[in-house]
Each structure stands twice: as C-alpha cells, then as structure tokens.
Design a protein around this motif. Structure first.
Motif, PDB file in Angstrom:
ATOM      1  N   LEU A   1      -6.857  -7.346  -1.186  1.00 50.44           N
ATOM      2  CA  LEU A   1      -8.235  -8.934  -0.574  1.00 50.44           C
ATOM      3  C   LEU A   1      -7.953  -8.877   0.939  1.00 50.44           C
ATOM      4  O   LEU A   1      -8.921  -8.756   1.312  1.00 50.44           O
ATOM      5  CB  LEU A   1      -7.481 -10.038  -0.995  1.00 50.44           C
ATOM      6  CG  LEU A   1      -8.239  -9.537  -2.951  1.00 50.44           C
ATOM      7  CD1 LEU A   1      -7.039 -11.607  -3.568  1.00 50.44           C
ATOM      8  CD2 LEU A   1      -9.705 -10.186  -2.958  1.00 50.44           C
ATOM      9  N   LYS A   2      -6.678  -8.723   1.587  1.00 45.69           N
ATOM     10  CA  LYS A   2      -6.795  -9.211   2.844  1.00 45.69           C
ATOM     11  C   LYS A   2      -7.248  -7.203   2.949  1.00 45.69           C
ATOM     12  O   LYS A   2      -7.862  -7.346   4.672  1.00 45.69           O
ATOM     13  CB  LYS A   2      -4.673  -8.523   3.264  1.00 45.69           C
ATOM     14  CG  LYS A   2      -4.234 -10.169   2.792  1.00 45.69           C
ATOM     15  CD  LYS A   2      -2.864  -9.649   3.203  1.00 45.69           C
ATOM     16  CE  LYS A   2      -2.215 -11.291   2.623  1.00 45.69           C
ATOM     17  NZ  LYS A   2      -0.446 -11.239   3.127  1.00 45.69           N
TER      18      LYS A   2
ATOM     19  N   ILE B   1     -15.148  -7.616  -0.653  1.00 45.00           N
ATOM     20  CA  ILE B   1     -14.798  -9.285  -0.930  1.00 45.00           C
ATOM     21  C   ILE B   1     -16.063  -9.658  -1.282  1.00 45.00           C
ATOM     22  O   ILE B   1     -16.985 -10.051  -0.610  1.00 45.00           O
ATOM     23  CB  ILE B   1     -13.298  -9.740   0.177  1.00 45.00           C
ATOM     24  CG1 ILE B   1     -12.816 -11.197  -0.467  1.00 45.00           C
ATOM     25  CG2 ILE B   1     -14.009 -10.118   0.851  1.00 45.00           C
ATOM     26  CD1 ILE B   1     -10.855 -11.758   0.464  1.00 45.00           C
TER      27      ILE B   1
ATOM     28  N   ALA C   1     -10.911  -8.324   3.540  1.00 48.50           N
ATOM     29  CA  ALA C   1     -11.021  -9.300   3.969  1.00 48.50           C
ATOM     30  C   ALA C   1     -11.634  -9.309   5.111  1.00 48.50           C
ATOM     31  O   ALA C   1     -12.153  -9.525   6.788  1.00 48.50           O
ATOM     32  CB  ALA C   1      -9.678 -10.444   3.518  1.00 48.50           C
TER      33      ALA C   1
ATOM     34  N   LEU D   1     -12.056 -14.490  -1.410  1.00 46.13           N
ATOM     35  CA  LEU D   1     -11.677 -14.875   0.591  1.00 46.13           C
ATOM     36  C   LEU D   1     -10.784 -16.537  -0.351  1.00 46.13           C
ATOM     37  O   LEU D   1     -10.015 -16.841   0.722  1.00 46.13           O
ATOM     38  CB  LEU D   1     -12.837 -15.454   1.095  1.00 46.13           C
ATOM     39  CG  LEU D   1     -13.520 -13.915   1.855  1.00 46.13           C
ATOM     40  CD1 LEU D   1     -14.740 -14.939   2.132  1.00 46.13           C
ATOM     41  CD2 LEU D   1     -12.555 -13.706   2.797  1.00 46.13           C
TER      42      LEU D   1
END
Length: 91
Positions: free
Chosen positions: A14-15, A77, A18, A82
């Motif tokens: 996810l990072k 994402i 993002a 988020l």
C-alpha cells in the motif's frame, strides 16, 4: 485484517502504491498472461498473492485497458487503502 507477517507485506504494498506507483497485470490469454509490470520496481517481493489480497479487501482501484491489442489490468490504491495507511501511521 490478516496475520501480522502478511499484514506487513500488505502495508508495504500500500505504501508503494500510495507513492504514486501502479502495478499492471496482463489479463490477455497468451504467454504473458499474469505477467506483472510496475511503474517503478518495488524494493520488496510484490507478488500476485499480495495483489489478490489487496483486491479482496477493496484496497485497490482496478482499470482494465488494451495496449497494442493486449489487455492489461492497472491497479492503484483506493480511498479505502489510503484510509488503512492513515490508521497505520496513527498507531
């Protein structure tokens, strides 16, 4: 969400997403079916299982497009993804 070791892998993914990155997966029948292509190479093992889990939890936006006649699924994402990252930062 999932087991702690799996959760860390999902948070890393996810990072990565993002930061403005995306992953493209070939969905056209042929030799490239399932091939993953990244906007930038991740510095960790970003596997199909991770993509599948992120989709299952609703953490990805998925857009299907054809490029040179080959069908690709572009994953970025989602707002829900988020939100999970924001919650992770507040821990």
């Amino acid at each position: 969400m999932t087991a702690p070791y799996q959760q860390k892998r999902l948070i890393n993914a996810l990072k990565f997403l993002a930061d403005g990155n995306c992953v493209a997966i070939c969905t056209e029948l042929g030799r490239s079916l399932g091939k993953m292509s990244f906007s930038k190479s991740p510095d960790f093992a970003f596997t199909y299982a991770i993509v599948s889990s992120l989709c299952q939890y609703g953490f990805l936006n998925v857009l299907e497009e054809r490029e040179y006649g080959i069908r690709w699924c572009y994953c970025t994402i989602s707002p829900k993804g988020l939100k999970v990252l924001e919650e992770e930062k507040s821990k």
